[in-house]
Design a protein around this motif. Structure first.
Motif, PDB file in Angstrom:
ATOM      1  N   LYS A 128       1.414   9.810  -5.289  1.00 14.91           N
ATOM      2  CA  LYS A 128       2.006  11.082  -4.873  1.00 14.91           C
ATOM      3  C   LYS A 128       2.984  11.595  -5.929  1.00 14.91           C
TER       4      LYS A 128
ATOM      5  N   GLN B   5       0.781   4.264  -2.736  1.00 16.15           N
ATOM      6  CA  GLN B   5       0.532   5.644  -2.339  1.00 16.15           C
ATOM      7  C   GLN B   5       1.644   6.558  -2.832  1.00 16.15           C
ATOM      8  N   GLN B   6       2.877   6.083  -2.776  1.00 17.65           N
ATOM      9  CA  GLN B   6       4.012   6.881  -3.233  1.00 17.65           C
ATOM     10  C   GLN B   6       3.935   7.127  -4.737  1.00 17.65           C
TER      11      GLN B   6
ATOM     12  N   LEU C  62       0.820  -1.208   0.000  1.00 17.83           N
ATOM     13  CA  LEU C  62       0.000   0.000   0.000  1.00 17.83           C
ATOM     14  C   LEU C  62       0.857   1.262   0.000  1.00 17.83           C
ATOM     15  N   LEU C  63       1.910   1.282   0.797  1.00 17.14           N
ATOM     16  CA  LEU C  63       2.760   2.470   0.859  1.00 17.14           C
ATOM     17  C   LEU C  63       3.431   2.771  -0.473  1.00 17.14           C
ATOM     18  N   GLU C  64       3.836   1.737  -1.185  1.00 15.22           N
ATOM     19  CA  GLU C  64       4.458   1.942  -2.497  1.00 15.22           C
ATOM     20  C   GLU C  64       3.444   2.499  -3.492  1.00 15.22           C
TER      21      GLU C  64
END
Length: 99
Positions: A48, A44-45, A40-42
């Protein structure tokens, strides 16, 4: 005059943060429904990064087009999520009725 301009800018909200938050809100569903093997963080990045790249755009017409395109893509994803959930529910009902 300057105070009126400052107040106007303070009360006017940009659609960009709203679009960004909406995309981040839908992201976990998208990753699970489409079975995307990405943390998920990747993801989101990556979103962004796209917003940051387009943040340098100065032409207001181009900004409006990018925002409209972003909202259309978000609606397309939401629609396909709804269809996939509907298909899952119909499949579940069919299997349940066959028992």
């Amino acid at each position: 005059m300057a105070l009126n301009l400052a107040l106007k800018n303070a009360t006017t909200t940009s659609p960009v943060p709203t679009l960004y938050r909406s995309m981040l809100r839908e992201l976990p569903k998208v990753l699970s429904i489409y079975d995307i093997d990405m943390p998920l963080l990747e993801a989101q990045q990556k979103i962004k990064t796209h917003f940051t790249i387009n943040g340098a755009v100065k032409d207001e017409r181009v900004k409006e087009i990018l925002i409209a395109k972003g909202y259309m893509e978000l609606e397309e994803v939401r629609h396909s999520l709804e269809l996939s959930l509907l298909a899952e529910n119909k499949l579940f009902a069919a299997v349940f009725l066959l028992r």
